[in-house]
Design a protein around this motif. Structure first.
Motif, PDB file in Angstrom:
ATOM      1  N   MET A   6       0.862  -1.179   0.000  1.00 61.40           N
ATOM      2  CA  MET A   6       0.000   0.000   0.000  1.00 61.40           C
ATOM      3  C   MET A   6       0.893   1.222   0.000  1.00 61.40           C
ATOM      4  O   MET A   6       1.747   1.368   0.875  1.00 61.40           O
ATOM      5  N   PHE A   7       0.715   2.053  -0.985  1.00 63.08           N
ATOM      6  CA  PHE A   7       1.535   3.261  -1.098  1.00 63.08           C
ATOM      7  C   PHE A   7       0.825   4.390  -0.377  1.00 63.08           C
ATOM      8  O   PHE A   7      -0.345   4.676  -0.640  1.00 63.08           O
ATOM      9  N   GLU A  84      -0.108  -5.591  -6.038  1.00 63.36           N
ATOM     10  CA  GLU A  84      -0.016  -6.951  -5.533  1.00 63.36           C
ATOM     11  C   GLU A  84       1.246  -7.551  -6.134  1.00 63.36           C
ATOM     12  O   GLU A  84       1.442  -7.485  -7.354  1.00 63.36           O
ATOM     13  N   VAL A  85       2.109  -8.140  -5.266  1.00 64.16           N
ATOM     14  CA  VAL A  85       3.357  -8.705  -5.777  1.00 64.16           C
ATOM     15  C   VAL A  85       3.459 -10.170  -5.373  1.00 64.16           C
ATOM     16  O   VAL A  85       2.902 -10.581  -4.360  1.00 64.16           O
ATOM     17  N   ASP A  89       9.639 -14.175  -0.342  1.00 64.84           N
ATOM     18  CA  ASP A  89       9.411 -13.960   1.089  1.00 64.84           C
ATOM     19  C   ASP A  89       9.392 -12.463   1.393  1.00 64.84           C
ATOM     20  O   ASP A  89       9.535 -11.633   0.490  1.00 64.84           O
ATOM     21  N   LEU A  90       9.238 -12.149   2.678  1.00 61.14           N
ATOM     22  CA  LEU A  90       9.142 -10.745   3.085  1.00 61.14           C
ATOM     23  C   LEU A  90      10.399  -9.956   2.712  1.00 61.14           C
ATOM     24  O   LEU A  90      10.310  -8.778   2.357  1.00 61.14           O
ATOM     25  N   ASP A  91      11.572 -10.590   2.791  1.00 62.68           N
ATOM     26  CA  ASP A  91      12.808  -9.870   2.457  1.00 62.68           C
ATOM     27  C   ASP A  91      12.798  -9.361   1.020  1.00 62.68           C
ATOM     28  O   ASP A  91      13.260  -8.253   0.751  1.00 62.68           O
ATOM     29  N   GLU A  92      12.273 -10.179   0.120  1.00 64.11           N
ATOM     30  CA  GLU A  92      12.236  -9.735  -1.277  1.00 64.11           C
ATOM     31  C   GLU A  92      11.243  -8.576  -1.446  1.00 64.11           C
ATOM     32  O   GLU A  92      11.517  -7.612  -2.165  1.00 64.11           O
ATOM     33  N   ILE A 108       3.385  -3.144   3.840  1.00 61.54           N
ATOM     34  CA  ILE A 108       3.404  -4.426   3.156  1.00 61.54           C
ATOM     35  C   ILE A 108       2.599  -5.426   3.965  1.00 61.54           C
ATOM     36  O   ILE A 108       2.847  -5.590   5.160  1.00 61.54           O
ATOM     37  N   ARG A 109       1.634  -6.069   3.326  1.00 62.67           N
ATOM     38  CA  ARG A 109       0.874  -7.106   4.034  1.00 62.67           C
ATOM     39  C   ARG A 109       0.726  -8.325   3.175  1.00 62.67           C
ATOM     40  O   ARG A 109       0.451  -8.222   1.979  1.00 62.67           O
ATOM     41  N   PRO A 110       0.914  -9.499   3.796  1.00 66.36           N
ATOM     42  CA  PRO A 110       0.701 -10.718   3.019  1.00 66.36           C
ATOM     43  C   PRO A 110      -0.777 -10.869   2.666  1.00 66.36           C
ATOM     44  O   PRO A 110      -1.651 -10.417   3.408  1.00 66.36           O
TER      45      PRO A 110
END
Lengths: 112, 404
Positions: A6-7, A84-85, A89-92, A108-110
């Motif tokens: 979310m920007f 949406e990406v 994982d979260l690091d990327e 950032i949210r899964p």
């Protein structure tokens, strides 16, 4: 894993954008387009929202739904778009967010 | 059950043995199951059973095999519905083949910046050092339920937010390593600052912090800042015995009995620092802080302190990592190199960033008192007193206020 970024725009950022000359603003938009192009293999979907003054909020609960003008939280920070990406994982996802060239906050949210 | 510790095992022996093995077992199970939370639960169960049984039965000869067997049996039992985990666990046999130390991955996951700072510390103590929830709660003087909730939320976030179980990519490594070092340093500070005579029986977090730093230094020999942090912790610890008097009151550096310092440990930590500096030639904030502490530790008396050298090191530190607290410390060094007036002048501009920092006000009080302004000095001491919850610091300030 899929995440949504979310920007989030701040008042200060909006002012900076406002103060930019035409060339400067064009360069800023170009940087954003380049970010989307560079990450196109990871981005599954994205939208840019119209400015916050166009927002309308409906509150459902007791009694009749209440429709109000404006975003759901009155604040200095407003969501201006989503992407949406699909990444390992979260690091990327964090690495992508770090290189985001525009508004100063990215949440950032899964996707569950 | 027999072995050198047969009969009764002291708290200290238990802590040491568990810390040596719990992290390894956790790392091995996370790799195998691919599920941080499930693996961590199994290890914690095994540790709790060990903590219940070992004090009476003695520490088994092979504590690692003992923990392994209990965790495996428990896993087969608890995870019986999860056929995926069960099948993996069934293949797991002792002895484990030698493999790279996975605890480094564990440490990076526990210290991930997407977790809250409090969660990073609790998770590191729990997963890497094998502390139980009750032990963590006691060390931080918070209710056990608070720690349990914090750990549960952190483990859920690791799974649900996709926090990876691996060493960060080279491009992220410097920043992430800073994060790990910050967690270890916070842990050390928490233990060091809260260590007063009346809390002697609480878990020694300083010991855990030193152990973790030594582990990290062993696993990342090419990172000079890790060795720097290890030296810093060891140099502080070497002077621990002189920090409190027989009544548990804080003794200032100038008044400490230097005969009580552990000079062998000081020499060893200083040598580590020198070796690191020569081998890497990459100074960083932890190496510089350690070098400053080494200057103090190596001075035969307070009067023989090399303040000029300390000022140079503070200047380098401020260049690499500017912070108001470091400027405050530099001002204290300046007081001994150039006198109280110069030091007081150096404090201007720090009022706003350090308004809520007790040592800022306490330092100002000292300088003002030296310059003869007792009224303002008292005001500053009173202000410092309202800002600190540390009993040893409070006692010192009360004593100063009782002077005229």
């Amino acid at each position: 894993m899929k995440y949504v970024m979310m920007f989030v725009e701040t008042e200060e950022f909006a002012k900076q954008l406002e103060a930019m000359g035409e060339l400067e603003r064009e360069a800023a938009y170009e940087a954003v387009l380049r970010w989307f192009a560079d990450n196109s293999d990871r981005i599954t979907h994205h939208v840019h929202l119209a400015p916050v003054h166009t927002a309308t909020t409906v509150r459902l609960g007791t009694g009749e739904p209440v429709v109000t003008d404006g975003p759901f939280v009155e604040g200095k920070e407003v969501v201006s778009g989503f992407a949406e990406v699909d990444v390992a994982d979260l690091d990327e996802a964090l690495r992508m967010a770090r290189s985001w060239p525009a508004c100063p906050v990215v949440e950032i949210r899964p996707v569950s | 059950m027999s072995g050198p510790d047969h009969g009764r095992a002291s708290e200290e022996v238990l802590a040491r043995v568990v810390r040596e093995h719990a992290g390894r077992l956790a790392a091995c199970l996370v790799s195998l199951l691919g599920d941080f939370s499930a693996a961590e639960d199994l290890v914690q169960d095994a540790v709790e059973i060990a903590l219940r049984r070992w004090p009476a039965e003695g520490v088994p000869e092979r504590p690692d095999a003992w923990l392994f067997t209990v965790a495996r049996r428990r896993g087969l039992d608890v995870l019986r519905r999860e056929s995926n985990y069960r099948a993996k666990l069934a293949q797991l046999q002792w002895p484990q083949p030698a493999r790279d130390d996975d605890r480094l991955r564990l440490l990076f996951t526990c210290c991930h910046p997407a977790l809250s700072p409090a969660a990073r510390i609790a998770l590191t103590l729990r997963v890497v050092c094998g502390l139980s929830t009750a032990q963590i709660a006691a060390a931080f003087v918070v209710p056990e339920a608070t720690v349990a909730g914090r750990l549960t939320r952190a483990k859920r976030k690791i799974t649900e937010a996709g926090i990876p179980y691996r060493i960060p990519d080279p491009e992220d490594l410097p920043e992430r390593l800073q994060g790990v070092l910050a967690v270890l340093y916070l842990l050390f500070n928490e233990g060091y600052l809260s260590s007063t005579a009346d809390r002697a029986q609480a878990r020694d977090l300083v010991d855990d912090a030193e152990w973790l730093a030594a582990l990290l230094a062993d696993l990342m020999p090419n990172e000079p800042e890790v060795a720097g942090l290890l030296a810093l912790i060891r140099l502080h610890r070497a002077r621990g015995a002189a920090r409190f008097d027989s009544r548990g009151r804080l003794v200032l550096l100038a008044d400490q009995d230097r005969g009580l310092w552990d000079h062998a440990a000081i020499a060893e930590a200083s040598a580590l620092l020198m070796r690191t500096a020569r081998a890497h030639r990459r100074p960083g904030p932890y190496q510089l802080q350690a070098a400053i502490v080494a200057c103090h530790a190596e001075a035969g008396s307070f009067e023989h302190t090399d303040w000029a050298q300390i000022l140079v090191l503070y200047d380098m530190l401020l260049h690499l990592a500017p912070s108001p607290v470091t400027r405050l410390h530099r001002a204290v060094a300046l007081r001994y190199a150039k006198g109280p007036a110069a030091a007081l002048a150096e404090l201007t501009g720090l009022e706003r960033p350090l308004a809520r920092y007790p040592l800022y006000h306490a330092t100002r009080a000292e300088l003002l008192r030296e310059l003869g302004d007792t009224d303002q000095a008292r005001e500053c001491d009173e202000r410092a007193l309202t800002l600190t919850a540390n009993p040893a610091q409070q006692a010192l300030l009360y004593e100063r206020l009782s002077w005229r």
